[in-house]
Design a protein around this motif. Structure first.
Motif, PDB file in Angstrom:
ATOM      1  N   GLY A 618       0.780  -1.222   0.000  1.00  0.00           N
ATOM      2  CA  GLY A 618       0.000   0.000   0.000  1.00  0.00           C
ATOM      3  C   GLY A 618       0.813   1.272   0.000  1.00  0.00           C
ATOM      4  N   LYS A 619       2.132   1.172  -0.154  1.00  0.00           N
ATOM      5  CA  LYS A 619       2.909   2.408  -0.168  1.00  0.00           C
ATOM      6  C   LYS A 619       2.926   2.980  -1.581  1.00  0.00           C
ATOM      7  CE  LYS A 619       5.887   1.833   3.753  1.00  0.00           C
ATOM      8  NZ  LYS A 619       5.304   0.597   4.292  1.00  0.00           N
ATOM      9  N   ILE A 620       2.720   4.267  -1.667  1.00  0.00           N
ATOM     10  CA  ILE A 620       2.762   4.913  -2.969  1.00  0.00           C
ATOM     11  C   ILE A 620       4.214   4.952  -3.448  1.00  0.00           C
ATOM     12  CG2 ILE A 620       2.395   7.097  -4.189  1.00  0.00           C
ATOM     13  CD1 ILE A 620       0.101   7.602  -2.191  1.00  0.00           C
ATOM     14  N   MET A 621       4.440   4.518  -4.676  1.00  0.00           N
ATOM     15  CA  MET A 621       5.813   4.536  -5.197  1.00  0.00           C
ATOM     16  C   MET A 621       6.096   5.895  -5.826  1.00  0.00           C
ATOM     17  SD  MET A 621       6.609   0.714  -6.444  1.00  0.00           S
ATOM     18  CE  MET A 621       8.338   1.079  -6.608  1.00  0.00           C
ATOM     19  N   ARG A 622       6.528   6.818  -4.990  1.00  0.00           N
ATOM     20  CA  ARG A 622       6.751   8.189  -5.449  1.00  0.00           C
ATOM     21  C   ARG A 622       7.863   8.269  -6.482  1.00  0.00           C
ATOM     22  NH1 ARG A 622       5.133   8.583  -0.431  1.00  0.00           N
ATOM     23  NH2 ARG A 622       3.269   9.821  -0.051  1.00  0.00           N
ATOM     24  N   ARG A 623       8.793   7.330  -6.376  1.00  0.00           N
ATOM     25  CA  ARG A 623       9.900   7.297  -7.339  1.00  0.00           C
ATOM     26  C   ARG A 623       9.361   7.287  -8.774  1.00  0.00           C
ATOM     27  NH1 ARG A 623      11.984   2.726  -9.517  1.00  0.00           N
ATOM     28  NH2 ARG A 623      11.054   1.253  -8.054  1.00  0.00           N
ATOM     29  N   LEU A 624       8.297   6.501  -9.006  1.00  0.00           N
ATOM     30  CA  LEU A 624       7.749   6.392 -10.360  1.00  0.00           C
ATOM     31  C   LEU A 624       7.048   7.687 -10.757  1.00  0.00           C
ATOM     32  CD1 LEU A 624       6.317   2.762 -10.157  1.00  0.00           C
ATOM     33  CD2 LEU A 624       8.503   3.514 -11.103  1.00  0.00           C
ATOM     34  N   LEU A 625       6.368   8.289  -9.806  1.00  0.00           N
ATOM     35  CA  LEU A 625       5.687   9.553 -10.107  1.00  0.00           C
ATOM     36  C   LEU A 625       6.716  10.640 -10.410  1.00  0.00           C
ATOM     37  CD1 LEU A 625       2.896   9.417  -7.405  1.00  0.00           C
ATOM     38  CD2 LEU A 625       2.668   8.998  -9.861  1.00  0.00           C
ATOM     39  N   LYS A 626       7.828  10.538  -9.732  1.00  0.00           N
ATOM     40  CA  LYS A 626       8.901  11.499  -9.964  1.00  0.00           C
ATOM     41  C   LYS A 626       9.412  11.371 -11.400  1.00  0.00           C
ATOM     42  CE  LYS A 626      12.641  13.194  -7.250  1.00  0.00           C
ATOM     43  NZ  LYS A 626      13.191  13.392  -5.958  1.00  0.00           N
ATOM     44  N   ASP A 627       9.498  10.128 -11.862  1.00  0.00           N
ATOM     45  CA  ASP A 627       9.909   9.922 -13.256  1.00  0.00           C
ATOM     46  C   ASP A 627       8.962  10.652 -14.204  1.00  0.00           C
ATOM     47  OD1 ASP A 627      11.008   6.446 -12.844  1.00  0.00           O
ATOM     48  OD2 ASP A 627      11.987   8.353 -12.411  1.00  0.00           O
ATOM     49  N   VAL A 628       7.656  10.543 -13.936  1.00  0.00           N
ATOM     50  CA  VAL A 628       6.675  11.218 -14.799  1.00  0.00           C
ATOM     51  C   VAL A 628       6.852  12.729 -14.677  1.00  0.00           C
ATOM     52  CG1 VAL A 628       4.217  11.627 -15.192  1.00  0.00           C
ATOM     53  CG2 VAL A 628       5.017   9.327 -14.632  1.00  0.00           C
ATOM     54  N   ALA A 629       6.965  13.216 -13.439  1.00  0.00           N
ATOM     55  CA  ALA A 629       7.058  14.657 -13.209  1.00  0.00           C
ATOM     56  C   ALA A 629       8.315  15.238 -13.852  1.00  0.00           C
ATOM     57  CB  ALA A 629       7.043  14.947 -11.712  1.00  0.00           C
ATOM     58  N   GLU A 630       9.357  14.427 -13.953  1.00  0.00           N
ATOM     59  CA  GLU A 630      10.612  14.920 -14.535  1.00  0.00           C
ATOM     60  C   GLU A 630      10.775  14.477 -15.986  1.00  0.00           C
ATOM     61  OE1 GLU A 630      12.921  15.342 -10.275  1.00  0.00           O
ATOM     62  OE2 GLU A 630      13.696  13.861 -11.677  1.00  0.00           O
ATOM     63  N   ASN A 631       9.657  14.033 -16.563  1.00  0.00           N
ATOM     64  CA  ASN A 631       9.616  13.639 -17.980  1.00  0.00           C
ATOM     65  C   ASN A 631      10.661  12.597 -18.345  1.00  0.00           C
ATOM     66  OD1 ASN A 631       7.554  15.448 -18.688  1.00  0.00           O
ATOM     67  ND2 ASN A 631       9.059  17.112 -18.649  1.00  0.00           N
ATOM     68  N   ARG A 632      10.841  11.635 -17.443  1.00  0.00           N
ATOM     69  CA  ARG A 632      11.779  10.549 -17.722  1.00  0.00           C
ATOM     70  C   ARG A 632      11.019   9.294 -18.070  1.00  0.00           C
ATOM     71  NH1 ARG A 632      14.630  12.090 -13.314  1.00  0.00           N
ATOM     72  NH2 ARG A 632      13.329  10.771 -12.020  1.00  0.00           N
ATOM     73  N   GLU A 633      11.716   8.376 -18.645  1.00  0.00           N
ATOM     74  CA  GLU A 633      11.204   7.027 -18.838  1.00  0.00           C
ATOM     75  C   GLU A 633      10.873   6.463 -17.459  1.00  0.00           C
ATOM     76  OE1 GLU A 633      12.263   4.487 -22.144  1.00  0.00           O
ATOM     77  OE2 GLU A 633      10.252   4.989 -21.467  1.00  0.00           O
ATOM     78  N   VAL A 634       9.713   5.849 -17.299  1.00  0.00           N
ATOM     79  CA  VAL A 634       9.331   5.329 -15.979  1.00  0.00           C
ATOM     80  C   VAL A 634      10.188   4.116 -15.626  1.00  0.00           C
ATOM     81  CG1 VAL A 634       7.461   4.266 -14.705  1.00  0.00           C
ATOM     82  CG2 VAL A 634       7.013   6.249 -16.140  1.00  0.00           C
ATOM     83  N   GLY A 635      10.716   4.101 -14.386  1.00  0.00           N
ATOM     84  CA  GLY A 635      11.644   3.032 -13.953  1.00  0.00           C
ATOM     85  C   GLY A 635      10.952   1.711 -13.656  1.00  0.00           C
ATOM     86  N   ASP A 636      11.658   0.914 -12.871  1.00  0.00           N
ATOM     87  CA  ASP A 636      11.237  -0.461 -12.581  1.00  0.00           C
ATOM     88  C   ASP A 636       9.873  -0.516 -11.875  1.00  0.00           C
ATOM     89  OD1 ASP A 636      11.148  -3.102 -12.010  1.00  0.00           O
ATOM     90  OD2 ASP A 636      12.637  -3.027 -10.398  1.00  0.00           O
ATOM     91  N   VAL A 637       8.928  -1.224 -12.479  1.00  0.00           N
ATOM     92  CA  VAL A 637       7.573  -1.265 -11.903  1.00  0.00           C
ATOM     93  C   VAL A 637       7.240  -2.641 -11.333  1.00  0.00           C
ATOM     94  CG1 VAL A 637       6.646   0.559 -13.372  1.00  0.00           C
ATOM     95  CG2 VAL A 637       6.516  -1.791 -14.160  1.00  0.00           C
ATOM     96  N   THR A 638       8.271  -3.494 -11.157  1.00  0.00           N
ATOM     97  CA  THR A 638       7.954  -4.891 -10.799  1.00  0.00           C
ATOM     98  C   THR A 638       7.339  -5.044  -9.414  1.00  0.00           C
ATOM     99  OG1 THR A 638      10.243  -5.129 -10.149  1.00  0.00           O
ATOM    100  CG2 THR A 638       9.633  -6.064 -12.282  1.00  0.00           C
ATOM    101  N   THR A 639       7.556  -4.079  -8.513  1.00  0.00           N
ATOM    102  CA  THR A 639       6.975  -4.277  -7.192  1.00  0.00           C
ATOM    103  C   THR A 639       5.607  -3.607  -7.047  1.00  0.00           C
ATOM    104  OG1 THR A 639       8.223  -2.420  -6.343  1.00  0.00           O
ATOM    105  CG2 THR A 639       9.180  -4.589  -5.993  1.00  0.00           C
ATOM    106  N   LEU A 640       5.064  -3.106  -8.143  1.00  0.00           N
ATOM    107  CA  LEU A 640       3.725  -2.512  -8.072  1.00  0.00           C
ATOM    108  C   LEU A 640       2.655  -3.589  -7.958  1.00  0.00           C
ATOM    109  CD1 LEU A 640       3.517   0.280 -10.777  1.00  0.00           C
ATOM    110  CD2 LEU A 640       3.607   0.530  -8.312  1.00  0.00           C
ATOM    111  N   ALA A 641       1.592  -3.276  -7.206  1.00  0.00           N
ATOM    112  CA  ALA A 641       0.469  -4.204  -7.117  1.00  0.00           C
ATOM    113  C   ALA A 641      -0.170  -4.344  -8.501  1.00  0.00           C
ATOM    114  CB  ALA A 641      -0.543  -3.697  -6.097  1.00  0.00           C
ATOM    115  N   ASP A 642      -0.234  -3.249  -9.249  1.00  0.00           N
ATOM    116  CA  ASP A 642      -0.845  -3.290 -10.563  1.00  0.00           C
ATOM    117  C   ASP A 642       0.032  -2.458 -11.509  1.00  0.00           C
ATOM    118  OD1 ASP A 642      -4.129  -2.243 -11.859  1.00  0.00           O
ATOM    119  OD2 ASP A 642      -2.357  -3.093 -12.826  1.00  0.00           O
ATOM    120  N   SER A 643       0.808  -3.141 -12.344  1.00  0.00           N
ATOM    121  CA  SER A 643       1.813  -2.400 -13.103  1.00  0.00           C
ATOM    122  C   SER A 643       1.210  -1.599 -14.260  1.00  0.00           C
ATOM    123  CB  SER A 643       2.911  -3.340 -13.602  1.00  0.00           C
ATOM    124  OG  SER A 643       2.328  -4.391 -14.318  1.00  0.00           O
TER     125      SER A 643
END
Ligand code: 6R9
Length: 657
Positions: A618-643
């Protein structure tokens, strides 16, 4: 810390006194703080005394080789004996230990402590027959079914440390962990039920075993529970064994052995700042003391009458300490639920509370916020009057969510205990005591008796009341991690080097002390932003956003910004009633934050999204949101509940930019 940030925090003036009857009969009263302060080792010896020791310990704490601790030196103990056998011996064999609720409606099963003793003994005999010996590591990769708890306790019974890996993790994640701890065996299931359908587990085990083998580590046995009865594509007769054969045919007699207090109990992997997960090692006597004591004190457990339910997965530390070990060491009756909160429909959790008369309920803020979003009609349609205490864990709880939880779920009579702790701390460190402390929405209040925490500046000096800094624990405690599995150096570096001089444990969280001296945990320090030289907390801006009537949930990240260093970027989910929020929604929300916290906190960007990326816990993966906010390719999503969530968010952000 900016003055504005603090003054916003200090606006929170709602207070809830402990209910009189709870206070009158509370397990722990205010004098415990003084007692623990006066003689800290004596206090912990007393808590260890709630367990049954085969050989009593001679020394409470050996800190001579700090930060490598030894607690309850010379004591010998068995964790499974403490969680099961001794309750049967005390005449409580008929007490229900687990009310198991499968995800398919009506798939329920009650297990008494006597039945559990038989099954744990059988599983212990079966593991031994499969070649597992004391000290060998056993991986557990299971759905939330009784066999998961039984497997953990069977490992503990024979002194084979377990490492539970989330059933939702990928075969890659499992393979890395198998290889890191060199697991001898795996306990798994054909599958489990998720959102109304069987979801396979065994194929991931096959893949992980192959990957581990190609990295030079062979797992010799896989014990498989038949849960769904789904077809299995592969079955290796040399390795795979059905649980119902091996455990089902084993004897229910098992004489348990007692181990040194410092015998390893389990390794729990958690993510660190580098890519390699850290195997957090916990040992037997101290960990069990911490989990049993805190479960009794913080939840005010009365084992004869309470029905307790913690909604965490056992693949997470909360499931270890507050499903398997703490409650069972205390002889509690608890609910164990396999599925998701909304299967087959949104009221499932509240139905379970009504059916079993749950009195003590422990869940995470993210769940509470999603219920807020669905509206109060759903819980209002159920009888939740059995509840007498609510707990929260995993992230800071926003005042709005706290008040909703207390008001709608707790009918305004239940205390809410906001419990701060970590995989590393093993058990709750900071929390109100429900019969003593008044509730203050958003604050975890003060360390529980026996624990010493402080908020310090970069030099390690305590900050004055009314300011913020870094959260540290200033004295060792029994359930502390002993090391990072196989990496003592990383253990020292990660937790003990920042404040080496003072000998403080650095938790990696930022916190504030309000003017009453109560603590507000702000989240990981890497989630603390620095905007134009002002320290801003992601949590605080999230709380401000959630206090807007149209917002259900919010996640904030600091994105690099040429002008301000970092800039505030917010992702929000609107409530069902708000619809699309109207054409001015983005401006409205930016101004709302400006009004609530101050101009410095006004988000540069607000993106309205349908979902947020979350881990299984249930923890929000802010790292991935940061990728979006900084217009980067989104990083590793393997630990997401719903990728797939990240695809949606990335598309949405491109469309709007
Ligand atoms: C038990 C658990 C630990 C991190 C911790 C902190 C956050 C947990 C919290 C909280 C604010 C609370 N955290 N409880 N933050 N208030 N009540 O969650 O362990 O998965 O290791 O996470 O979670 O940031 O450092 P773990």
């Amino acid at each position: 810390m900016s003055e504005q940030t603090l003054s916003n925090l200090l606006k929170e003036d709602r207070r809830f006194e402990p209910p009189a009857d709870l206070a009158e009969h509370a397990n722990l009263t205010a004098e415990a703080y003084e007692r623990a302060d006066a003689d800290y080792e004596a206090f912990w010896a007393e808590q260890a005394g709630r367990l049954s020791w085969e050989t009593p310990f001679e020394r409470v704490l050996d800190w001579d080789d700090a930060p490598f601790a030894k607690w309850f030196v010379g004591g010998r103990i068995n964790a499974a004996y403490n969680c099961v056998d001794r309750h049967v011996e005390a005449g409580h064999g008929d007490r229900v230990a687990l009310h198991f609720v499968g995800e398919p409606v009506d798939d329920t099963r009650d297990l008494t402590y006597a039945q559990l003793k038989d099954e744990v003994s059988q599983a212990a005999n079966a593991l031994t027959a499969l070649g597992v010996e004391t000290g060998d590591r056993v991986a557990i990769y299971m759905p939330m079914i009784p066999e998961a708890v039984i497997a953990m306790l069977a490992c503990a019974r024979i002194g084979a440390p377990h490492t539970v890996v989330f059933g939702g993790f990928s075969s890659d994640a499992l393979a890395t962990r198998l290889a890191d701890c060199k697991a001898k065996a795996i306990v798994t299931a054909d599958g489990g039920y998720r959102r109304g359908a069987p979801s396979a587990l065994k194929p991931a085990v096959d893949e992980a075993r192959a990957k581990a083998a190609s990295n030079g580590h062979d797992v010799s046995k896989v014990l498989v529970v038949q849960r769904t009865g789904q077809d299995l594509e592969t079955w290796d007769d040399d390795v795979d064994v059905w649980w119902h054969d091996a455990v089902g045919s084993a004897s229910t007699e098992h004489a348990c052995e007692f181990f040194d207090a410092e015998h390893p109990l389990f390794v729990m992997y958690t993510s660190g700042t580098t890519g390699k997960p850290k195997g957090i090692l916990h040992t037997t006597g101290g960990y069990l003391t911490g989990s049993a004591y805190t479960h009794w004190a913080v939840f005010d457990l009365k084992p004869e009458t309470d029905v307790y339910w913690c909604t965490a997965d056992i693949g997470w530390i909360t499931g270890h300490s507050y499903i398997t070990y703490g409650p069972m060491a205390n002889g509690a009756t608890q609910v164990l639920y396999e599925g998701t909160p909304d299967s087959p429909e949104r009221g499932r959790w509240w139905d379970i509370i009504e059916k079993y008369g749950v009195t003590l309920f422990y869940t995470a803020p993210t769940a509470i916020r999603s219920f807020m979003k669905q509206g109060r009609e759903i819980p209002d349609g159920r009888d939740l009057s059995s509840l007498r205490l609510l707990g929260s864990v995993g992230e800071p709880i926003n005042p709005e969510a706290y008040v909703w939880y207390r008001h709608v779920i707790g009918a305004d009579k239940t205390p809410v205990v906001d419990t701060w702790w970590q995989t590393e701390t093993g058990s709750i460190m900071i929390s109100p005591l429900p019969g003593v402390t008044h509730g203050k929405p958003g604050s975890a209040m003060i360390p529980i008796p026996g624990i010493s925490a402080e908020v310090v500046d970069d030099e390690g000096n305590p900050v004055p009341d009314g300011s913020g800094g870094l959260l540290v624990l200033t004295k060792p405690w029994p359930s502390m991690l002993r090391t990072i599995y196989g990496d003592d150096e990383r253990y020292v570096d990660t937790y003990w080097s920042r404040f080496r001089k003072q000998g403080y444990y650095f938790a990696g969280d930022g916190a504030k002390k309000d003017t009453d001296g109560d603590l507000w945990v702000l989240g990981r320090v890497d989630d603390v932003m620095n905007v134009s030289g002002h320290r801003l907390s992601t949590t605080e801006i999230e709380s401000a956003l959630v206090s807007h009537p149209k917002v259900a949930e919010a996640a904030v990240v600091g994105a690099q910004d040429e002008d301000t260093g970092q800039a505030v970027c917010a992702f929000v989910i609107l409530t069902d009633e708000a619809g699309d929020g109207g054409k001015d929604i983005v401006e409205d929300l930016r101004n709302h934050v400006r009004k609530e916290i101050g101009p410095i906190a006004k988000p540069r960007q607000v993106m309205v999204v349908a979902e947020l990326p979350k881990t299984r816990s249930g923890k929000i993966m802010r790292r991935l949101l940061k990728d979006v906010a900084e217009n980067r390719e989104v990083g590793d999503v393997t630990t997401l509940a719903d990728s797939s969530v990240m695809d949606l968010i990335s598309k949405g952000s491109k469309a709007s930019s």
